[in-house]
Scaffold this motif. Structure first.
Motif, PDB file in Angstrom:
ATOM      1  N   CYS A  52       0.842  -1.206   0.000  1.00 26.78           N
ATOM      2  CA  CYS A  52       0.000   0.000   0.000  1.00 26.78           C
ATOM      3  C   CYS A  52       0.879   1.259   0.000  1.00 26.78           C
ATOM      4  O   CYS A  52       1.523   1.574   0.998  1.00 26.78           O
ATOM      5  N   GLY A  53       0.890   1.954  -1.105  1.00 24.10           N
ATOM      6  CA  GLY A  53       1.711   3.156  -1.237  1.00 24.10           C
ATOM      7  C   GLY A  53       1.380   4.242  -0.222  1.00 24.10           C
ATOM      8  O   GLY A  53       2.276   4.882   0.336  1.00 24.10           O
ATOM      9  N   TRP A  54       0.106   4.472   0.035  1.00 25.67           N
ATOM     10  CA  TRP A  54      -0.286   5.510   1.008  1.00 25.67           C
ATOM     11  C   TRP A  54       0.090   5.111   2.427  1.00 25.67           C
ATOM     12  O   TRP A  54       0.415   5.957   3.254  1.00 25.67           O
ATOM     13  N   CYS A  55       0.060   3.811   2.713  1.00 25.77           N
ATOM     14  CA  CYS A  55       0.482   3.330   4.036  1.00 25.77           C
ATOM     15  C   CYS A  55       1.976   3.570   4.242  1.00 25.77           C
ATOM     16  O   CYS A  55       2.406   4.039   5.300  1.00 25.77           O
ATOM     17  N   ILE A  56       2.743   3.256   3.222  1.00 22.97           N
ATOM     18  CA  ILE A  56       4.188   3.457   3.283  1.00 22.97           C
ATOM     19  C   ILE A  56       4.497   4.940   3.426  1.00 22.97           C
ATOM     20  O   ILE A  56       5.363   5.339   4.204  1.00 22.97           O
ATOM     21  N   ARG A  57       3.747   5.763   2.718  1.00 24.71           N
ATOM     22  CA  ARG A  57       3.943   7.217   2.796  1.00 24.71           C
ATOM     23  C   ARG A  57       3.596   7.742   4.193  1.00 24.71           C
ATOM     24  O   ARG A  57       4.316   8.569   4.748  1.00 24.71           O
ATOM     25  N   VAL A  79      -0.835  -0.175  17.949  1.00 22.94           N
ATOM     26  CA  VAL A  79      -1.131  -1.517  17.444  1.00 22.94           C
ATOM     27  C   VAL A  79      -1.113  -1.479  15.920  1.00 22.94           C
ATOM     28  O   VAL A  79      -1.812  -0.667  15.310  1.00 22.94           O
ATOM     29  N   GLU A  80      -0.309  -2.345  15.326  1.00 25.10           N
ATOM     30  CA  GLU A  80      -0.279  -2.459  13.870  1.00 25.10           C
ATOM     31  C   GLU A  80      -1.089  -3.679  13.457  1.00 25.10           C
ATOM     32  O   GLU A  80      -0.824  -4.792  13.918  1.00 25.10           O
ATOM     33  N   LEU A  81      -2.064  -3.456  12.601  1.00 27.62           N
ATOM     34  CA  LEU A  81      -2.908  -4.519  12.077  1.00 27.62           C
ATOM     35  C   LEU A  81      -2.624  -4.591  10.578  1.00 27.62           C
ATOM     36  O   LEU A  81      -3.179  -3.830   9.785  1.00 27.62           O
ATOM     37  N   ASP A  82      -1.726  -5.488  10.227  1.00 30.25           N
ATOM     38  CA  ASP A  82      -1.177  -5.530   8.883  1.00 30.25           C
ATOM     39  C   ASP A  82      -1.908  -6.546   8.010  1.00 30.25           C
ATOM     40  O   ASP A  82      -2.314  -7.608   8.480  1.00 30.25           O
ATOM     41  N   PHE A  83      -2.035  -6.198   6.735  1.00 26.66           N
ATOM     42  CA  PHE A  83      -2.632  -7.062   5.729  1.00 26.66           C
ATOM     43  C   PHE A  83      -1.653  -7.169   4.557  1.00 26.66           C
ATOM     44  O   PHE A  83      -1.906  -6.670   3.468  1.00 26.66           O
ATOM     45  N   PRO A  84      -0.498  -7.816   4.803  1.00 23.47           N
ATOM     46  CA  PRO A  84       0.537  -7.887   3.765  1.00 23.47           C
ATOM     47  C   PRO A  84       0.174  -8.880   2.671  1.00 23.47           C
ATOM     48  O   PRO A  84      -0.632  -9.786   2.877  1.00 23.47           O
ATOM     49  N   ARG A  85       0.789  -8.688   1.528  1.00 23.61           N
ATOM     50  CA  ARG A  85       0.596  -9.627   0.416  1.00 23.61           C
ATOM     51  C   ARG A  85       1.770 -10.589   0.283  1.00 23.61           C
ATOM     52  O   ARG A  85       1.608 -11.687  -0.221  1.00 23.61           O
ATOM     53  N   LYS A  86       2.962 -10.144   0.698  1.00 30.95           N
ATOM     54  CA  LYS A  86       4.167 -10.963   0.512  1.00 30.95           C
ATOM     55  C   LYS A  86       4.695 -11.550   1.819  1.00 30.95           C
ATOM     56  O   LYS A  86       5.396 -12.545   1.786  1.00 30.95           O
ATOM     57  N   THR A  87       4.387 -10.939   2.927  1.00 30.11           N
ATOM     58  CA  THR A  87       4.923 -11.368   4.218  1.00 30.11           C
ATOM     59  C   THR A  87       3.962 -12.336   4.884  1.00 30.11           C
ATOM     60  O   THR A  87       2.767 -12.057   4.994  1.00 30.11           O
ATOM     61  N   ALA A  88       4.473 -13.463   5.344  1.00 31.52           N
ATOM     62  CA  ALA A  88       3.643 -14.471   5.999  1.00 31.52           C
ATOM     63  C   ALA A  88       3.247 -14.016   7.402  1.00 31.52           C
ATOM     64  O   ALA A  88       4.005 -13.320   8.080  1.00 31.52           O
TER      65      ALA A  88
END
Length: 154
Positions: A52-57, A79-88
């Motif tokens: 997510c580009g806006w998240c990274i920004r 609290v980080e609630l992540d929805f990654p595509r590449k990270t398990a």
């Protein structure tokens, strides 16, 4: 001139270290306990950290700055609630994050919810204080909005 350059590097290095001192929790149960003990609300950061580009920004411009670090230590439990595509992720973290996403109606990333956990009949409820996302203008603009959300509910 060398002394000035060295001093500048040391100051900038110490500011970067301060921003990295923050602890972002991924376990809601642990973060909820900390929130109750400290009487600080939770800042729930819904992100797609690796796509997510806006998240990274938002991370780069606000969440990893010394101004944010100073503010966060004083005001919230992170609290980080992540929805990654590449990270398990573990199935437990995936389930927790999906349930919170659905409960708070998160439809896009980045979304930041401020919530206050309360316990009633042994069940934890999250009182919604307000939400935000990416805000142009750097850390000062973002923090002004966050302060506005937190002050409304005091």
């Amino acid at each position: 001139m060398k002394k000035l350059a060295i001093t500048l590097l040391l100051v900038l290095g110490s500011l970067t270290i301060q921003a990295q001192d923050l602890t972002w929790h991924t376990d809601m149960k642990k973060a909820t306990e900390m929130s109750k003990k400290s009487k600080k609300p939770l800042l729930l950061f819904f992100t797609g950290s690796d796509w997510c580009g806006w998240c990274i920004r938002l991370q780069k411009e606000v969440l990893k700055t010394p101004d944010f670090a100073k503010w966060a230590k004083k005001n919230v439990i992170l609290v980080e609630l992540d929805f990654p595509r590449k990270t398990a992720q573990t199935p437990e973290i995936q389930k927790q994050n999906m349930e919170l996403q659905q409960a708070l109606g998160v439809r896009g990333y980045p979304t930041v919810w401020f919530v206050k956990p309360t316990t009633k009949d042994g069940k934890v409820n999250l009182e919604q204080l307000g939400s935000t996302g990416y805000v142009a203008g750097g850390p000062n603009a973002w923090l002004a909005g966050a302060d506005g959300i937190l002050k409304q509910k005091k």
